[in-house]
Scaffold this active site. Structure first.
Site, mmCIF file in Angstrom:
data_model
loop_
_atom_site.group_PDB
_atom_site.id
_atom_site.type_symbol
_atom_site.label_atom_id
_atom_site.label_comp_id
_atom_site.label_asym_id
_atom_site.label_seq_id
_atom_site.Cartn_x
_atom_site.Cartn_y
_atom_site.Cartn_z
ATOM 1 C CG ASP A 151 -26.076 28.146 44.556
ATOM 2 O OD1 ASP A 151 -27.156 27.810 44.035
ATOM 3 O OD2 ASP A 151 -25.954 29.114 45.315
ATOM 4 C CB CYS A 157 -46.625 12.779 50.532
ATOM 5 S SG CYS A 157 -45.971 13.951 51.736
ATOM 6 C CB CYS A 159 -37.360 29.044 54.762
ATOM 7 S SG CYS A 159 -38.853 28.115 55.169
HETATM 8 C C1 B12 Z 1 -32.707 30.280 42.310
HETATM 9 C C2 B12 Z 1 -32.488 29.279 43.417
HETATM 10 C C3 B12 Z 1 -33.272 29.395 44.566
HETATM 11 C C4 B12 Z 1 -34.497 30.293 44.633
HETATM 12 C C5 B12 Z 1 -35.647 29.606 43.865
HETATM 13 C C6 B12 Z 1 -35.811 28.107 44.235
HETATM 14 C C7 B12 Z 1 -36.561 27.244 43.257
HETATM 15 N N1 B12 Z 1 -37.180 26.191 43.762
HETATM 16 O O1 B12 Z 1 -36.571 27.504 42.061
HETATM 17 C C8 B12 Z 1 -34.694 30.436 46.177
HETATM 18 C C9 B12 Z 1 -33.914 31.661 46.663
HETATM 19 C C10 B12 Z 1 -36.140 30.549 46.635
HETATM 20 C C11 B12 Z 1 -33.990 29.169 46.665
HETATM 21 C C12 B12 Z 1 -34.273 28.555 47.893
HETATM 22 C C13 B12 Z 1 -33.652 27.402 48.331
HETATM 23 N N2 B12 Z 1 -32.592 26.796 47.778
HETATM 24 CO CO1 B12 Z 1 -31.885 27.255 46.081
HETATM 25 N N3 B12 Z 1 -31.188 27.476 44.262
HETATM 26 C C14 B12 Z 1 -31.512 28.263 43.285
HETATM 27 C C15 B12 Z 1 -30.661 27.947 42.041
HETATM 28 C C16 B12 Z 1 -29.510 28.968 41.967
HETATM 29 C C17 B12 Z 1 -31.437 27.923 40.724
HETATM 30 C C18 B12 Z 1 -32.752 27.126 40.785
HETATM 31 C C19 B12 Z 1 -33.586 27.353 39.566
HETATM 32 O O2 B12 Z 1 -33.099 27.357 38.458
HETATM 33 N N4 B12 Z 1 -34.897 27.554 39.781
HETATM 34 C C20 B12 Z 1 -35.836 27.667 38.679
HETATM 35 C C21 B12 Z 1 -36.622 26.355 38.616
HETATM 36 C C22 B12 Z 1 -37.643 26.447 37.504
HETATM 37 O O3 B12 Z 1 -35.642 25.366 38.302
HETATM 38 P P1 B12 Z 1 -35.328 24.120 39.247
HETATM 39 O O4 B12 Z 1 -35.676 24.408 40.642
HETATM 40 O O5 B12 Z 1 -33.957 23.635 38.964
HETATM 41 O O6 B12 Z 1 -36.431 23.167 38.636
HETATM 42 C C23 B12 Z 1 -36.197 22.341 37.503
HETATM 43 C C24 B12 Z 1 -36.699 20.942 37.809
HETATM 44 O O7 B12 Z 1 -37.508 20.990 38.961
HETATM 45 C C25 B12 Z 1 -37.417 20.534 36.551
HETATM 46 N N5 B12 Z 1 -38.712 19.945 36.760
HETATM 47 C C26 B12 Z 1 -39.863 20.574 36.942
HETATM 48 N N6 B12 Z 1 -40.843 19.665 37.053
HETATM 49 C C27 B12 Z 1 -40.278 18.447 36.929
HETATM 50 C C28 B12 Z 1 -40.825 17.188 36.988
HETATM 51 C C29 B12 Z 1 -39.980 16.096 36.851
HETATM 52 C C30 B12 Z 1 -40.577 14.731 36.900
HETATM 53 C C31 B12 Z 1 -38.572 16.273 36.667
HETATM 54 C C32 B12 Z 1 -37.649 15.122 36.548
HETATM 55 C C33 B12 Z 1 -38.039 17.574 36.613
HETATM 56 C C34 B12 Z 1 -38.911 18.639 36.750
HETATM 57 O O8 B12 Z 1 -37.595 21.647 35.724
HETATM 58 C C35 B12 Z 1 -37.112 22.814 36.336
HETATM 59 C C36 B12 Z 1 -36.416 23.630 35.281
HETATM 60 O O9 B12 Z 1 -35.297 22.964 34.731
HETATM 61 C C37 B12 Z 1 -30.150 26.501 42.399
HETATM 62 C C38 B12 Z 1 -28.770 26.140 41.847
HETATM 63 C C39 B12 Z 1 -28.827 25.728 40.387
HETATM 64 N N7 B12 Z 1 -27.826 26.107 39.640
HETATM 65 O O10 B12 Z 1 -29.766 25.060 39.957
HETATM 66 C C40 B12 Z 1 -30.161 26.498 43.956
HETATM 67 C C41 B12 Z 1 -30.565 25.200 44.644
HETATM 68 C C42 B12 Z 1 -31.772 24.658 43.928
HETATM 69 N N8 B12 Z 1 -30.954 25.636 45.982
HETATM 70 C C43 B12 Z 1 -30.674 24.812 46.930
HETATM 71 C C44 B12 Z 1 -31.060 24.950 48.296
HETATM 72 C C45 B12 Z 1 -30.344 24.081 49.306
HETATM 73 C C46 B12 Z 1 -32.080 25.860 48.659
HETATM 74 C C47 B12 Z 1 -32.811 25.960 50.017
HETATM 75 C C48 B12 Z 1 -33.076 24.628 50.709
HETATM 76 C C49 B12 Z 1 -32.002 26.909 50.962
HETATM 77 C C50 B12 Z 1 -32.727 27.247 52.264
HETATM 78 N N9 B12 Z 1 -32.734 26.377 53.258
HETATM 79 O O11 B12 Z 1 -33.258 28.331 52.395
HETATM 80 C C51 B12 Z 1 -34.124 26.676 49.574
HETATM 81 C C52 B12 Z 1 -35.191 25.649 49.179
HETATM 82 C C53 B12 Z 1 -36.459 26.241 48.652
HETATM 83 C C54 B12 Z 1 -37.129 25.297 47.658
HETATM 84 N N10 B12 Z 1 -38.153 24.585 48.081
HETATM 85 O O12 B12 Z 1 -36.650 25.233 46.521
HETATM 86 C C55 B12 Z 1 -29.953 23.575 46.385
HETATM 87 C C56 B12 Z 1 -30.955 22.409 46.317
HETATM 88 C C57 B12 Z 1 -30.393 21.034 46.638
HETATM 89 C C58 B12 Z 1 -31.485 19.990 46.492
HETATM 90 N N11 B12 Z 1 -31.424 18.970 47.320
HETATM 91 O O13 B12 Z 1 -32.368 20.081 45.659
HETATM 92 C C59 B12 Z 1 -29.464 24.109 44.962
HETATM 93 C C60 B12 Z 1 -29.400 23.039 43.866
HETATM 94 C C61 B12 Z 1 -28.069 24.757 45.176
HETATM 95 C C62 B12 Z 1 -26.967 23.717 45.299
HETATM 96 N N12 B12 Z 1 -25.956 23.753 44.447
HETATM 97 O O14 B12 Z 1 -26.984 22.859 46.140
HETATM 98 N N13 B12 Z 1 -33.110 28.706 45.732
HETATM 99 S S1 SF4 Z 2 -41.382 16.535 48.769
HETATM 100 FE FE1 SF4 Z 2 -43.323 17.128 49.710
HETATM 101 S S2 SF4 Z 2 -44.819 15.764 48.770
HETATM 102 FE FE2 SF4 Z 2 -42.816 14.853 48.360
HETATM 103 S S3 SF4 Z 2 -42.540 13.396 50.044
HETATM 104 FE FE3 SF4 Z 2 -41.563 15.344 50.667
HETATM 105 S S4 SF4 Z 2 -43.155 16.450 51.839
HETATM 106 FE FE4 SF4 Z 2 -44.170 14.803 50.690
HETATM 107 S S1 SF4 Z 3 -41.103 29.613 52.261
HETATM 108 FE FE1 SF4 Z 3 -40.018 27.899 53.226
HETATM 109 S S2 SF4 Z 3 -41.514 26.245 53.115
HETATM 110 FE FE2 SF4 Z 3 -42.160 27.759 51.620
HETATM 111 S S3 SF4 Z 3 -41.173 27.125 49.681
HETATM 112 FE FE3 SF4 Z 3 -39.829 28.631 50.663
HETATM 113 S S4 SF4 Z 3 -38.369 27.328 51.759
HETATM 114 FE FE4 SF4 Z 3 -40.141 26.023 51.336
#
Ligand code: B12
Ligand code: SF4
Ligand code: SF4
Length: 319
Positions: free
Chosen positions: A126, A184, A234
């Site tokens: 993280d 989904c 969340c």
């Molecule tokens: C900033 C951050 C947040 C932010 C933004 C989240 C987001 N989705 O971007 C906030 C505060 C909202 C957040 C929330 C949560 N987070 Co957070 N967060 C991070 C952090 C520090 C950086 C993520 C980031 O760079 N976001 C910017 C986006 C653009 O990058 P990305 O999500 O990595 O997306 C990449 C891929 O998706 C890829 N991509 C996009 N499209 C496609 C398509 C394909 C086919 C492929 C292969 C790739 C791909 O490109 C993106 C850019 O490289 C990471 C740790 C880390 N160092 O990565 C933890 C991390 C993602 N978080 C984590 C967790 C557990 C959570 C929560 C579940 C916590 C909670 N219960 O509240 C929620 C989940 C919300 C959600 N749906 O994401 C875990 C996720 C584990 C997992 N199974 O994925 C991480 C990895 C931390 C860890 N070390 O475990 N988080």
């Molecule tokens: S990540 Fe969303 S779309 Fe993909 S299986 Fe889970 S609930 Fe369905």
């Molecule tokens: S508000 Fe809750 S349900 Fe919506 S993207 Fe953030 S963690 Fe997921």
């Protein structure tokens, strides 16, 4: 024995759910990070802008690294009735802070790597400029779902991701190429704040997790009223995911076990508490990030979000 197997066996012994190995070369979706930042979706998380260059080219993180060992750390625990009641704490935050728990065991895994001859074994979870989900997908551990989570088909997505950058010449796993979301869209429909603006794109500034953990100051009413009882993080887009509903199994990591103190249904808890007590009770948990002031704000928002509109009201005047 193959060197990669010699790394994966101790990872399993240390309690990690899964372990995969990939190269520290640029991930193929780095451009998505640039687009995401440009659209302002990172809100006040300025560190994501600062880290972008290294996220897009992990070789810059540890120039001598020849491989990245990626581990998954399961935190799932079945929850009690009390834990489901508002104010709710997201599942990942109910035990000891994972930054400490996962890192401790990653350090131990790093020790094994050194025994195998590594001079470099740098752990991250993280905190650091590591594109963790992308590396996980490339290390064959799962796919990136429409809710943006890395999902492992055998386990769902309730896990943390950790990584070790090493100079050991390990063989790489094949990337996980399938998209198992299919048609989904449950997560997109279930997100109460419409933060998932399109599949795999999350506007963090609308996400309850961001608003309760990262955001400072007042929470806009239009979003707070949709918190569905959450006061920290969340789980909604994870809970509705069929892969979690079918395959999530309890973690065997004792530190992630829920502490009853977080579960107790006491809406006034943070209002009564002073800073000393907060540090004593929550200093080693993720709640430390928003701190006492942030938790007071969050609990108020969480409770308001589930208040029944229009009631309870004073008894009608019968005179
Ligand atoms: C900033 C951050 C947040 C932010 C933004 C989240 C987001 N989705 O971007 C906030 C505060 C909202 C957040 C929330 C949560 N987070 Co957070 N967060 C991070 C952090 C520090 C950086 C993520 C980031 O760079 N976001 C910017 C986006 C653009 O990058 P990305 O999500 O990595 O997306 C990449 C891929 O998706 C890829 N991509 C996009 N499209 C496609 C398509 C394909 C086919 C492929 C292969 C790739 C791909 O490109 C993106 C850019 O490289 C990471 C740790 C880390 N160092 O990565 C933890 C991390 C993602 N978080 C984590 C967790 C557990 C959570 C929560 C579940 C916590 C909670 N219960 O509240 C929620 C989940 C919300 C959600 N749906 O994401 C875990 C996720 C584990 C997992 N199974 O994925 C991480 C990895 C931390 C860890 N070390 O475990 N988080
Ligand atoms: S990540 Fe969303 S779309 Fe993909 S299986 Fe889970 S609930 Fe369905
Ligand atoms: S508000 Fe809750 S349900 Fe919506 S993207 Fe953030 S963690 Fe997921």
């Amino acid at each position: 024995m193959n060197l990669a197997v010699e790394v994966k066996q101790p990872a399993a012994k240390l309690g990690f759910l899964a372990c995969g190995i990939t190269a520290p070369t640029p991930p193929p979706h780095g451009d998505r990070l640039d687009q995401w930042l440009a659209r302002g979706y990172a809100g006040t998380m300025r560190y994501l802008h600062r880290q972008a260059k290294r996220r897009k080219d992990p070789r810059l993180i540890a120039p001598r690294a020849r491989a990245v060992v990626v581990v998954l750390d399961n935190y799932y625990q079945p929850e009690s009735e009390a834990e489901r009641r508002p104010p709710r704490i997201a599942r990942y935050a109910r035990g000891e802070d994972y930054h400490r728990v996962t890192l401790r065991r990653l350090d131990q895994l790093g020790g094994y790597l050194r025994e195998l001859g590594a001079e470099l074994a740098r752990p991250f979870t993280d905190a650091g400029p590591v594109p963790e989900r992308e590396l996980g997908q490339r290390a064959g551990l799962g796919w990136i779902g429409k809710n943006t989570m890395l999902i492992r088909p055998e386990s769902g997505s309730y896990f943390f991701i950790g990584s070790l950058f090493t100079d050991l010449p390990l063989s790489f796993d094949s990337p996980f190429e399938l998209d198992r979301c299919g048609s989904c869209t449950r997560c997109l429909e279930a997100c109460p704040t419409e933060a998932l603006v399109q599949p795999r794109v999350l506007d963090a500034t609308r996400c309850i997790s961001y608003l309760t953990i990262e955001h400072k100051g007042a929470i806009p009413d239009s979003l707070a009223e949709r918190f569905e009882g959450y006061a920290f993080g969340c789980d909604i887009c994870n809970e509705v995911c069929p892969w979690n509903q079918r395959f999530a199994a309890p973690s065997n990591v004792p530190e992630f076990r829920s502490r009853m103190v977080l579960a107790e249904h006491d809406p006034e808890l943070f209002e009564r508490m002073d800073q000393r007590e907060f540090s004593q009770r929550f200093g080693d948990t993720p709640l430390e990030r928003p701190g006492l002031t942030g938790m007071r704000r969050n609990v108020r928002a969480a409770l308001a979000s589930v208040a029944v509109p229009g009631g309870p009201s004073p008894a009608p005047d019968e005179s």
